[in-house]
Write an enzyme that holds these catalytic residues in place. Structure first.
Site, PDB file in Angstrom:
ATOM      1  N   ARG A  79       0.840  -1.193   0.000  1.00 62.00           N
ATOM      2  CA  ARG A  79       0.000   0.000   0.000  1.00 62.00           C
ATOM      3  C   ARG A  79       0.880   1.250   0.000  1.00 62.00           C
ATOM      4  O   ARG A  79       2.050   1.210   0.359  1.00 62.00           O
ATOM      5  CB  ARG A  79      -0.889   0.036   1.246  1.00 62.00           C
ATOM      6  CG  ARG A  79      -2.070  -0.931   1.185  1.00 62.00           C
ATOM      7  CD  ARG A  79      -2.919  -0.831   2.426  1.00 62.00           C
ATOM      8  NE  ARG A  79      -2.105  -0.938   3.625  1.00 62.00           N
ATOM      9  CZ  ARG A  79      -1.734   0.083   4.388  1.00 62.00           C
ATOM     10  NH1 ARG A  79      -2.135   1.305   4.126  1.00 62.00           N
ATOM     11  NH2 ARG A  79      -0.968  -0.128   5.438  1.00 62.00           N
ATOM     12  N   HIS A 106      -9.015  -4.009  13.350  1.00 62.83           N
ATOM     13  CA  HIS A 106      -8.007  -4.603  12.467  1.00 62.83           C
ATOM     14  C   HIS A 106      -7.456  -5.830  13.182  1.00 62.83           C
ATOM     15  O   HIS A 106      -6.439  -5.759  13.880  1.00 62.83           O
ATOM     16  CB  HIS A 106      -6.904  -3.573  12.185  1.00 62.83           C
ATOM     17  CG  HIS A 106      -5.869  -4.058  11.222  1.00 62.83           C
ATOM     18  ND1 HIS A 106      -4.531  -3.734  11.317  1.00 62.83           N
ATOM     19  CD2 HIS A 106      -5.970  -4.840  10.124  1.00 62.83           C
ATOM     20  CE1 HIS A 106      -3.866  -4.294  10.327  1.00 62.83           C
ATOM     21  NE2 HIS A 106      -4.706  -4.974   9.592  1.00 62.83           N
ATOM     22  N   SER A 160       0.916  -4.963  10.469  1.00 59.91           N
ATOM     23  CA  SER A 160       1.338  -5.850   9.388  1.00 59.91           C
ATOM     24  C   SER A 160       2.559  -6.671   9.794  1.00 59.91           C
ATOM     25  O   SER A 160       3.524  -6.134  10.349  1.00 59.91           O
ATOM     26  CB  SER A 160       1.644  -5.006   8.153  1.00 59.91           C
ATOM     27  OG  SER A 160       1.899  -5.854   7.068  1.00 59.91           O
ATOM     28  N   LYS A 187      -1.203 -11.919  12.584  1.00 62.09           N
ATOM     29  CA  LYS A 187      -2.663 -12.093  12.633  1.00 62.09           C
ATOM     30  C   LYS A 187      -3.115 -13.286  11.785  1.00 62.09           C
ATOM     31  O   LYS A 187      -3.826 -14.172  12.256  1.00 62.09           O
ATOM     32  CB  LYS A 187      -3.395 -10.833  12.113  1.00 62.09           C
ATOM     33  CG  LYS A 187      -3.280  -9.625  12.999  1.00 62.09           C
ATOM     34  CD  LYS A 187      -4.074  -8.461  12.464  1.00 62.09           C
ATOM     35  CE  LYS A 187      -3.638  -7.986  11.088  1.00 62.09           C
ATOM     36  NZ  LYS A 187      -2.236  -7.554  10.980  1.00 62.09           N
ATOM     37  N   THR A 188      -2.682 -13.276  10.509  1.00 57.30           N
ATOM     38  CA  THR A 188      -3.101 -14.345   9.603  1.00 57.30           C
ATOM     39  C   THR A 188      -2.512 -15.680  10.046  1.00 57.30           C
ATOM     40  O   THR A 188      -3.211 -16.693  10.145  1.00 57.30           O
ATOM     41  CB  THR A 188      -2.659 -14.004   8.171  1.00 57.30           C
ATOM     42  OG1 THR A 188      -3.290 -12.787   7.785  1.00 57.30           O
ATOM     43  CG2 THR A 188      -3.032 -15.100   7.193  1.00 57.30           C
ATOM     44  N   ASP A 215      -8.511 -10.599   8.984  1.00 56.05           N
ATOM     45  CA  ASP A 215      -7.903  -9.256   9.058  1.00 56.05           C
ATOM     46  C   ASP A 215      -8.825  -8.143   9.555  1.00 56.05           C
ATOM     47  O   ASP A 215      -8.352  -7.149  10.073  1.00 56.05           O
ATOM     48  CB  ASP A 215      -7.396  -8.887   7.659  1.00 56.05           C
ATOM     49  CG  ASP A 215      -6.425  -7.727   7.649  1.00 56.05           C
ATOM     50  OD1 ASP A 215      -5.427  -7.786   8.402  1.00 56.05           O
ATOM     51  OD2 ASP A 215      -6.651  -6.765   6.915  1.00 56.05           O
ATOM     52  N   ARG A 265       2.528 -12.076  -1.424  1.00 56.92           N
ATOM     53  CA  ARG A 265       1.205 -12.322  -0.851  1.00 56.92           C
ATOM     54  C   ARG A 265       0.435 -13.369  -1.630  1.00 56.92           C
ATOM     55  O   ARG A 265       0.713 -13.630  -2.804  1.00 56.92           O
ATOM     56  CB  ARG A 265       0.368 -11.036  -0.910  1.00 56.92           C
ATOM     57  CG  ARG A 265       0.832  -9.929  -0.013  1.00 56.92           C
ATOM     58  CD  ARG A 265       0.168 -10.033   1.345  1.00 56.92           C
ATOM     59  NE  ARG A 265       0.572  -8.948   2.215  1.00 56.92           N
ATOM     60  CZ  ARG A 265       0.050  -8.739   3.414  1.00 56.92           C
ATOM     61  NH1 ARG A 265      -0.889  -9.532   3.889  1.00 56.92           N
ATOM     62  NH2 ARG A 265       0.473  -7.748   4.166  1.00 56.92           N
TER      63      ARG A 265
HETATM   64  P1  ATP Z   1      -0.997  -8.130   7.571  1.00 58.46           P
HETATM   65  O1  ATP Z   1      -1.760  -7.148   8.407  1.00 58.46           O
HETATM   66  O2  ATP Z   1      -0.024  -7.430   6.665  1.00 58.46           O
HETATM   67  O3  ATP Z   1      -1.869  -9.104   6.856  1.00 58.46           O
HETATM   68  P2  ATP Z   1      -0.359 -10.166   9.580  1.00 58.46           P
HETATM   69  O4  ATP Z   1      -0.432  -9.639  10.981  1.00 58.46           O
HETATM   70  O5  ATP Z   1      -1.483 -10.992   9.111  1.00 58.46           O
HETATM   71  O6  ATP Z   1      -0.028  -8.952   8.577  1.00 58.46           O
HETATM   72  P3  ATP Z   1       1.222 -12.464   8.942  1.00 58.46           P
HETATM   73  O7  ATP Z   1       0.810 -12.515   7.521  1.00 58.46           O
HETATM   74  O8  ATP Z   1       0.659 -13.495   9.853  1.00 58.46           O
HETATM   75  O9  ATP Z   1       0.987 -11.004   9.532  1.00 58.46           O
HETATM   76  O10 ATP Z   1       2.795 -12.472   8.961  1.00 58.46           O
HETATM   77  C1  ATP Z   1       3.597 -12.932  10.008  1.00 58.46           C
HETATM   78  C2  ATP Z   1       4.899 -13.427   9.385  1.00 58.46           C
HETATM   79  O11 ATP Z   1       5.868 -13.673  10.390  1.00 58.46           O
HETATM   80  C3  ATP Z   1       4.671 -14.721   8.640  1.00 58.46           C
HETATM   81  O12 ATP Z   1       5.485 -14.707   7.495  1.00 58.46           O
HETATM   82  C4  ATP Z   1       5.160 -15.766   9.670  1.00 58.46           C
HETATM   83  O13 ATP Z   1       5.625 -16.935   9.055  1.00 58.46           O
HETATM   84  C5  ATP Z   1       6.303 -15.029  10.329  1.00 58.46           C
HETATM   85  N1  ATP Z   1       6.624 -15.441  11.712  1.00 58.46           N
HETATM   86  C6  ATP Z   1       7.822 -15.842  12.132  1.00 58.46           C
HETATM   87  N2  ATP Z   1       7.810 -16.129  13.441  1.00 58.46           N
HETATM   88  C7  ATP Z   1       6.569 -15.888  13.878  1.00 58.46           C
HETATM   89  C8  ATP Z   1       5.944 -16.009  15.160  1.00 58.46           C
HETATM   90  N3  ATP Z   1       6.624 -16.405  16.238  1.00 58.46           N
HETATM   91  N4  ATP Z   1       4.633 -15.690  15.256  1.00 58.46           N
HETATM   92  C9  ATP Z   1       3.956 -15.253  14.168  1.00 58.46           C
HETATM   93  N5  ATP Z   1       4.494 -15.129  12.949  1.00 58.46           N
HETATM   94  C10 ATP Z   1       5.802 -15.446  12.786  1.00 58.46           C
HETATM   95 MN    MN Z   2      -2.831 -10.772   7.497  1.00 60.36          MN
END
Ligand code: ATP
Ligand code: MN
Length: 538
Positions: free
Chosen positions: A60, A221, A239, A243-244, A258, A323
């Site tokens: 973004r 969020h 980000s 979360k995911t 999300d 992504r």
């Molecule tokens: P967005 O808001 O951009 O969608 P998000 O909060 O959903 O972000 P994720 O897509 O879950 O974030 O990304 C977390 C990244 O960190 C992933 O690539 C995951 O494999 C990595 N990671 C490494 N160690 C950890 C951990 N201990 N806990 C969570 N994620 C981890």
């Molecule tokens: Mn996410």
């Protein structure tokens, strides 16, 4: 307002000013997949997923996100460098230019909606220049049934023209790309960027403005899932904090990835119909559910494929922000419809690259409010040669770029709802352990999962002195033991092997918290202020 004619195969866009286009309405994922390949706009990965490059933008562009300053928004939006005002007259001219640009193009139109709770349902029409962007809309928004489509009356329109370039000198934009929300005309106007995330975040931002006024529903969020006994957990975080990743857990049903609303009928509902996961370093071993969701129908963005179509998830030569989007039904264990009861546990995820926050800690209500308003995580700069120091990053409500109202509005609502629902709030550091970025390592995913599961299964022990230690700097309650996690990992100081360096780094972070909180001090109650760190460096 029913401003367009349609039947199940076609739609007229004359009321939008689009007269001569060759319009594809409501194409299936496989049709969009095939057209994208035919036009050489993408490749098929060996898993069957479609892979595209989004072009110049692979993320973004928050500085190019505007809100039209009109009768609805003028007195209600928290204006500043996050919510940047845009003149209505400039919008009208730019909108006409985009329409003229799209008018001789083959277009892809999709009717879909947001909000799984039908009391809040927002009907959306997405008009795309590119077929794969329309596949994204299919994957990410909620798909109306055949019956629902018969009576479909789009309220909001997303106009998405990645190939259009604005002229900042006359159009009022900062540069050639833009994403503009217009609440009077109910339009999200996106141009000059092919990054699909702008489409979903445009609608999310509109809902984040509208819902708090409608029956005091709190937009969040966050991701959400539900356990076997029906208890809901939600995960806030900026980000990359997890979360995911963490909400996708085979032992729990996924509600959403999300964006959610928390209504006054004690329920949490998903806004979306799909997931948008980061795929950097993805492997079938550590994240099997996400890995296997990447099949026919999924849309991969900015990944690198070899000649056999195998994706190299470690390749970040296009971007770190690789992504995939897929409809939620690509995940096996999902909650249908995407609704859950009042949450029992809320997790605030933070990727602390300074490695000083405990991997898990319990927050008091004051601390929960303080951390929600602060919205801390850390950004690590490029991973190229040389270690670049991490930067603390604060984003109110763990999502400031999408929150048009003042953060206090969301924080008050969350505090009230948390009190009513008697939820437990946990701060989870998914970032670094054993030292800062460059010295320590990222927390093992299996440990983070074990900590979260321990909370959800009630395995963390009573909340008392025997089971928890109050952190001397942050004041949060750190469990002394957790099944599945080595005890030493639970105390960040112990993992450093250097107390002085640890405390120096911890104080640096508390000072950053204090500096950031200054802008909220004026409205923060004594109770919220008490939730901040206990000690600072002077
Ligand atoms: P967005 O808001 O951009 O969608 P998000 O909060 O959903 O972000 P994720 O897509 O879950 O974030 O990304 C977390 C990244 O960190 C992933 O690539 C995951 O494999 C990595 N990671 C490494 N160690 C950890 C951990 N201990 N806990 C969570 N994620 C981890
Ligand atoms: Mn996410």
């Amino acid at each position: 307002m029913n401003n367009s004619k349609k039947n199940s195969e076609s739609v007229s866009l004359i009321s939008y000013g689009i007269t001569h286009s060759n319009i594809h309405y409501q194409l299936s994922p496989s049709q969009l997949h095939a057209i994208t390949l035919e036009k050489k706009m993408g490749k098929e990965a060996s898993s069957g997923a479609l892979a595209v490059n989004t072009g110049e933008f692979t993320g973004r562009s928050p500085k190019d996100r505007f809100i039209v300053k009109d009768a609805i928004t003028t007195d209600n939006v928290w204006w500043g460098d996050i919510n940047i005002p845009f003149e209505p007259s400039n919008f009208d001219v730019l909108h006409e230019k985009v329409i003229a640009y799209l008018n001789d193009k083959e277009l892809y139109v999709r009717d879909c909606y947001a909000c799984a709770d039908h009391n809040y349902r927002m009907d959306i029409r997405v008009i795309n220049e590119y077929p794969w962007s329309n596949l994204f809309a299919y994957n990410m928004f909620i798909r109306p049934t055949h019956e629902e489509l018969k009576h479909f009356d789009p309220e909001w329109t997303v106009i998405n023209a990645p190939g259009f370039r604005a002229n900042p000198e006359v159009d009022g934009t900062r540069q050639h790309n833009f994403a503009i929300l217009n609440f009077t005309r109910k339009i999200v106007l996106i141009g000059g960027t092919g990054y699909t995330g702008e489409i979903k975040k445009g609608i999310f931002s509109a809902l984040n403005f509208i819902l708090p006024f409608q029956k005091t529903t709190l937009p969040m969020h966050c991701s959400a899932n539900v356990g076997a006994t029906g208890e809901t957990a939600i995960f806030f975080g900026l980000s990359g904090t997890g979360k995911t990743t963490l909400s996708t857990d085979r032992s729990r049903k996924l509600i959403g990835d999300d964006e959610h609303g928390w209504n006054n009928e004690n329920a949490v509902f998903n806004f979306e119909g799909g997931c948008y996961a980061k795929v950097i370093n993805l492997s079938s071993e550590s994240e099997p559910e996400i890995f296997h969701a990447i099949k026919k129908g999924a849309l991969l963005e900015n990944v690198v494929l070899d000649e056999n179509g195998t994706v190299d998830y470690t390749d970040t030569s296009i971007t770190q922000n690789t992504r995939v989007s897929y409809p939620i039904y690509h995940i096996e264990n999902v909650q249908r419809p995407s609704l859950g009861k009042n949450p029992k546990n809320i997790f605030f995820l933070t990727a602390d690259a300074f490695g000083v926050l405990p991997p898990i800690s319990k927050l008091t209500p004051s601390q929960a409010a303080y951390h929600f308003i602060s919205g801390y995580t850390a950004k690590v700069a490029g991973t190229e040669a040389g270690v670049i120091a991490p930067i603390p990053s604060f984003s109110a409500c763990f999502g400031a770029p999408f929150m048009p109202l003042h953060p206090a509005k969301y924080a008050e609502m969350l505090s009230q709802k948390m009190k009513n629902a008697e939820v437990n709030v946990w701060l989870v550091n998914t970032g670094w352990t054993g030292g800062p970025y460059g010295v320590g390592t990222r927390m093992k995913l299996k440990y983070t999962r074990a900590m979260i599961n321990a909370v959800l299964n009630g395995d963390l022990g009573l909340y008392d002195y025997d089971h928890y230690h109050i952190h001397s700097v942050f004041g949060v309650a750190q469990p002394r033991e957790c099944p599945g996690v080595p005890t030493s990992v639970l105390s960040p100081r112990t993992t450093w092997n250097d107390d002085e360096a640890y405390y120096t780094a911890a104080f640096k972070l508390t000072n950053a918290f204090r500096e950031n909180f200054k802008k909220f001090e004026a409205f923060a109650s004594e109770e919220i202020r008490r939730g901040g760190p206990q000690r600072y460096a002077f």
